[in-house]
Enzyme design. Structure first.
Site, mmCIF file in Angstrom:
data_model
loop_
_atom_site.group_PDB
_atom_site.id
_atom_site.type_symbol
_atom_site.label_atom_id
_atom_site.label_comp_id
_atom_site.label_asym_id
_atom_site.label_seq_id
_atom_site.Cartn_x
_atom_site.Cartn_y
_atom_site.Cartn_z
ATOM 1 N N SER A 1 21.342 55.634 42.608
ATOM 2 C CA SER A 1 20.424 54.240 42.931
ATOM 3 C C SER A 1 19.433 54.108 41.620
ATOM 4 C CB SER A 1 19.560 54.700 44.216
ATOM 5 O OG SER A 1 18.752 55.564 44.157
ATOM 6 N N CYS A 2 19.176 52.862 41.459
ATOM 7 C CA CYS A 2 17.988 52.242 40.674
ATOM 8 C C CYS A 2 17.305 51.110 41.461
ATOM 9 C CB CYS A 2 18.648 51.798 39.247
ATOM 10 S SG CYS A 2 19.181 53.396 38.239
ATOM 11 N N ASP A 3 16.382 50.693 40.970
ATOM 12 C CA ASP A 3 15.487 49.512 41.309
ATOM 13 C C ASP A 3 14.707 48.949 40.173
ATOM 14 O OD1 ASP A 3 15.739 49.635 44.660
ATOM 15 O OD2 ASP A 3 15.169 51.605 43.738
ATOM 16 N N ASN B 1 21.215 47.965 43.209
ATOM 17 C CA ASN B 1 22.937 48.563 43.284
ATOM 18 C C ASN B 1 23.578 47.897 44.263
ATOM 19 O OD1 ASN B 1 20.693 51.545 43.352
ATOM 20 N ND2 ASN B 1 22.625 51.258 41.632
ATOM 21 N N GLU C 1 21.813 48.718 36.613
ATOM 22 C CA GLU C 1 22.013 49.526 37.605
ATOM 23 C C GLU C 1 23.320 49.590 38.171
ATOM 24 O OE1 GLU C 1 19.872 48.410 40.852
ATOM 25 O OE2 GLU C 1 17.850 48.013 39.834
#
Length: 425
Positions: free
Chosen positions: A11-13, A193, A98
């Site tokens: 996950s990334c934001d 994501n 992402e």
């Protein structure tokens, strides 16, 4: 066989604020890089360069044709690969990427990683819009693919990107070599994501809609909704967490609409309840970045990078492209040349210690913070004071109250790294 399951932890934001959402006349970019727990992320400065026409450039897995000139860049990257999770160039272009999974199959062959595409775009682009076209061109020519983690079991995905410069931002979302892009000229936006571009498409691959029709994903009637057409029909459980983080990020941006600052972005990146500051099983937030890109071209862009895991217990340190800027050795991982597990086929059969000096100091400090409450509070206060100094320097530069010599600005990041390392000694 390569694993392409969205159930694998990843996950990334990414966040961006474009005036009037920002409290100041600046575009503000932010990203948390969520990666395998023990993966080390380094901060690398690459100076501008002039290159021989027709020369080849080795990326993580494949070679590409080099261009004549490249911009200076600052990169926050997993130390085993060539590209980067996030970074900026000397002209004020910032990009974060992402992982994403769509109806398009994830290829098992080695090509350009999304992180390679990110670095290539930073080195070759003068605006966010140009970076979109650079990535699109590279996708068309070389494709995307290859394992995205340092592990014998390959883990592959496609990519979405958030791109920003001094005046605007773009979201670029891919499905194989296909893509759609959305321009953001005002307001706040985030990605987490998942495909998020609906019918508001500013640019797209010329075969995007015809391919969707040929696959039976779109009838050709009515509005074309990219996310609806290309997202997986049956969303796995893991994607529900991405949706929750996306909603939480949207809500936090909306709450601060018109008052978004670097501090606000840092606070969002540190939010554990939402999962944006991640610490789950084998994955965690391994590095973070916040960039302030003033609309006034006479004012410098300031990029805050942690170079260490867990932003809630890290220091955002200011970096500025100016005279005297150079690589900070304390945040550069050791190299292993031809003996690097990424270079020996089959790849990643052994492990090496990639921890840089600041990472080691921070790692020891985190252990102390977990065991000794009183010392933990003292250490966190030191971190907060140091970070506050960087934010005050930013305010002084933006208001014109501070006009330090260019040489001093170029060495600012190094000075903060040294002071942070001393705090952990």
């Amino acid at each position: 066989m390569a694993s392409s399951s969205p159930d694998a932890p990843c996950s990334c934001d990414c966040f961006v604020s474009v005036p009037p959402a920002s409290a100041i006349p600046a575009v503000i970019f932010a990203k948390n890089s969520d990666r395998p727990r023990d993966e080390v992320q380094e901060v690398v400065f690459i100076p501008a360069g002039t290159h021989v026409p027709g020369s080849r450039l080795q990326c993580t897995y494949i070679e590409v044709e080099q261009v004549g000139k490249t911009h200076a860049v600052i990169l926050s990257r997993p130390s085993w690969l060539w590209g980067a999770e996030m970074g900026a160039n000397e002209l004020g272009v910032c990009i974060g990427n992402e992982a994403v999974w769509t109806k398009e199959p994830v290829g098992q062959g080695e090509a350009l990683l999304g992180m390679d595409l990110l670095r290539l775009a930073l080195e070759r682009s003068s605006t966010a819009q140009e970076a979109v076209h650079v990535i699109a061109g590279l996708l068309d020519r070389y494709g995307q693919g290859g394992s995205c983690r340092e592990d014998p079991e390959p883990f592959c995905y496609h990519n979405t990107f958030l791109l920003a410069d001094r005046t605007e931002a773009w979201v670029l979302e891919t499905a194989g070599s296909l893509w759609a892009a959305q321009r953001i000229q005002g307001g706040a936006r985030n990605i987490s994501n998942q495909l998020s571009i609906g019918t508001d498409i500013s640019a797209e691959h010329p075969e995007l809609r015809s391919h969707a029709k040929a696959q039976g994903w779109w009838t050709g009637q009515g509005l074309f909704d990219f996310a609806e057409v290309f997202s997986l029909t049956q969303q796995p459980v893991r994607m529900e967490a991405a949706k929750a983080r996306f909603r939480a990020g949207c809500e936090m941006l909306q709450r601060h609409q018109g008052n978004i600052t670097a501090e606000v972005m840092m606070g969002i990146l540190r939010d554990k309840e939402s999962g944006i500051c991640m610490d789950s099983g084998g994955f965690r937030t391994t590095a973070s970045m916040v960039s302030v890109l003033p609309q006034d071209p006479t004012k410098p862009c300031v990029h805050f990078l942690t170079a260490t895991p867990d932003p809630s217990r890290s220091v955002f340190k200011p970096f500025i492209f100016e005279v005297g800027v150079s690589q900070s050795p304390q945040v550069l991982s050791p190299t292993f040349g031809a003996q690097d597990p990424v270079r020996i086929l089959p790849r990643f059969q052994t492990r090496v210690d990639r921890r840089h000096s600041l990472y080691r100091g921070h790692q020891a400090a985190l252990g102390l913070m977990e065991d000794e409450q009183e010392q933990a509070q003292q250490l966190r206060k030191k971190q907060q004071r140091l970070e506050q100094e960087g934010l005050e320097a930013l305010r002084g530069l933006l208001t014109g109250e501070q006009t330090p010599p260019a040489q001093g600005l170029g060495s600012l990041f190094q000075a903060f790294v040294e002071r942070e390392e001393q705090a952990y000694a």
